[in-house]
Write a protein that holds these residues in place. Sequence first.
Motif, PDB file in Angstrom:
ATOM      1  N   ASP A 224       1.017  -1.091   0.008  1.00  0.00           N
ATOM      2  CA  ASP A 224      -0.051  -0.033  -0.021  1.00  0.00           C
ATOM      3  C   ASP A 224       0.743   1.160  -0.089  1.00  0.00           C
ATOM      4  N   GLY A 238      -4.910   6.242   6.061  1.00  0.00           N
ATOM      5  CA  GLY A 238      -5.243   4.628   5.993  1.00  0.00           C
ATOM      6  C   GLY A 238      -4.502   3.729   4.907  1.00  0.00           C
ATOM      7  N   TYR A 281      -1.008 -10.265   9.768  1.00  0.00           N
ATOM      8  CA  TYR A 281      -0.681  -9.328   8.736  1.00  0.00           C
ATOM      9  C   TYR A 281       0.749  -8.779   9.509  1.00  0.00           C
ATOM     10  N   ASN A 297      -0.916  -6.562  12.239  1.00  0.00           N
ATOM     11  CA  ASN A 297      -1.997  -6.564  12.521  1.00  0.00           C
ATOM     12  C   ASN A 297      -2.648  -7.750  12.389  1.00  0.00           C
ATOM     13  N   ARG A 299      -5.858  -8.649  11.058  1.00  0.00           N
ATOM     14  CA  ARG A 299      -6.942  -8.435  10.192  1.00  0.00           C
ATOM     15  C   ARG A 299      -6.468  -8.325   8.838  1.00  0.00           C
ATOM     16  N   GLY A 301      -5.688  -6.040   5.572  1.00  0.00           N
ATOM     17  CA  GLY A 301      -5.357  -4.524   5.127  1.00  0.00           C
ATOM     18  C   GLY A 301      -6.550  -3.927   4.454  1.00  0.00           C
ATOM     19  N   ASP A 302      -6.599  -2.685   4.606  1.00  0.00           N
ATOM     20  CA  ASP A 302      -7.444  -1.826   3.674  1.00  0.00           C
ATOM     21  C   ASP A 302      -6.613  -0.600   3.030  1.00  0.00           C
ATOM     22  N   GLU A 304      -5.063  -3.124   1.004  1.00  0.00           N
ATOM     23  CA  GLU A 304      -4.608  -4.358   0.478  1.00  0.00           C
ATOM     24  C   GLU A 304      -5.654  -5.356   0.085  1.00  0.00           C
TER      25      GLU A 304
HETATM   26  N1  GLY Z   1      -3.292  -0.410   4.688  1.00  0.00           N
HETATM   27  C1  GLY Z   1      -2.947  -0.444   6.030  1.00  0.00           C
HETATM   28  C2  GLY Z   1      -3.649  -1.427   6.992  1.00  0.00           C
HETATM   29  O1  GLY Z   1      -4.805  -1.739   6.753  1.00  0.00           O
HETATM   30  O2  GLY Z   1      -3.295  -1.373   8.317  1.00  0.00           O
END
Ligand code: GLY
Length: 437
Positions: A224, A238, A281, A297, A299, A301-302, A304
């Motif tokens: 990202d 984000g 993650y 993380n 969960r 990714g957002d 990704e």
């Molecule tokens: N794109 C980074 C996250 O989801 O933490």
Amino acid sequence: MSKSLRLPEKINVLLLGTGGREHALAWKMKQSPRLGQLWVEAGANAGILEIGKVCPEPTSGDVFRLGQWCDRESVNLVVIGPEGPLSEGLATKLAAPHRQVFGPSKEAARLEWDKAFAKQVMRHGSVPTADSKVFTDLEQARTFALTRTDGCVVKATGLCAGKGVIICNNATEALAAIDLFLVQKAFGDAGSTILIEEKLGGAEMSVIALTDGRSFTILDPAQDHKRVGDGDTGPNTGGMGAFSPTPNASKELLHLIYRDVFIPTIDAMKRLEIPFRGVLYAGIMLTPAGPKVLEFNTRFGDPETQPTMARLKSDILSLLWATTTGNLAEVDAEFDSRAACCTMVCSKGYPGAFVKGLPITGMGEARAIERGPREDIVLFHSGTCRGKGGEVLTNGGRVIGVTALAGTVARAAELSRAAAAKIKFEGAFYRTDIGVG
Ligand code: GLY
Ligand code: AMP
């Protein structure tokens, strides 16, 4: 793809989460022949609401009632997207003998919601990461920072939506960062314990794996772009876009990360008697001394997930089910040989203040953009909602993830940029270098 995994004929799913990551998951679930009814949150974005039926129960607060509703509707899989409900223990609270929940327990999700704990686990497992020290006491933190003349990184240990990390070039900047967390309390309790760590250098990559606590399936890595401006300038967000596959991710490197990061982390959790099932993650920096973990993380990714789901060829429900039932060794994840690139179209002012409720046009034009026979465009909604007349309105800082599939990352990037230019609302902007170079 499935070797001998036993799945229910139809899987009724409750998907928790309202943003772009969840739209990508819902879009992929919709393609599964196993999907029965997909239930989604009332507050979900307009893209998710097109796919799923609204769960009439509040999804936070009275978990017992939500569980009873799941029983009545024969929901056999709950998928938790965001970190918030995981850190509140929803995975354990909603689990039942007849219902699987995808997402780690609160204790296991602590790898994300408590960075000091994550460091402890990494130390137990000899997982390579930046050297660090934990502080709650202002004077002790200041005294230590004065010795870091070459710079350091000051981090809040709690959840801060990606904003609790300050890179400091010298002791003066470190003192200011410490002040922000421990005196001004800019992040409240989430920043009342801090980490001061060694500043690392190198290229970054995110490696995302599914694990059932024994086996791992490493997904094709996505990368990202966190800064708001072209050329990685301006404040952190984000994520302004992402692409997959990534050029740095050779098979050998992924194997090294599997061996030196994923396996020892899960083993260290086992020794603490905290089984981990779900997404792990790892944010990695490729330093001259080898890959080192920046953060975990627990969960997806957002953003990704948007290019990752666009490329995933395997059945997502089989993968999620195998993860939650301890059968991941029975399932493989296959990816499209094409590349995917997601450019996030954002609201003016993001990641700072922005207005909501602006009408969005041009989505049809974006989807219809001229392209080759093996090229595709998918629009993943992030912050959108429907107005009274059914029109799509902006409802967040990140609005639509314009995702293109094409033969190379460079071509997918070009297409996603061209399609993003078609999406119109007042003040819409996007980075023009996602997936470039
Ligand atoms: N794109 C980074 C996250 O989801 O933490
Ligand atoms: P995190 O939320 O811990 O992944 O940190 C957010 C971003 O801060 C990372 O993507 C890196 O760009 C940067 N960062 C975090 N830790 C370090 C470190 N120890 N050295 C250098 N940069 C870091």
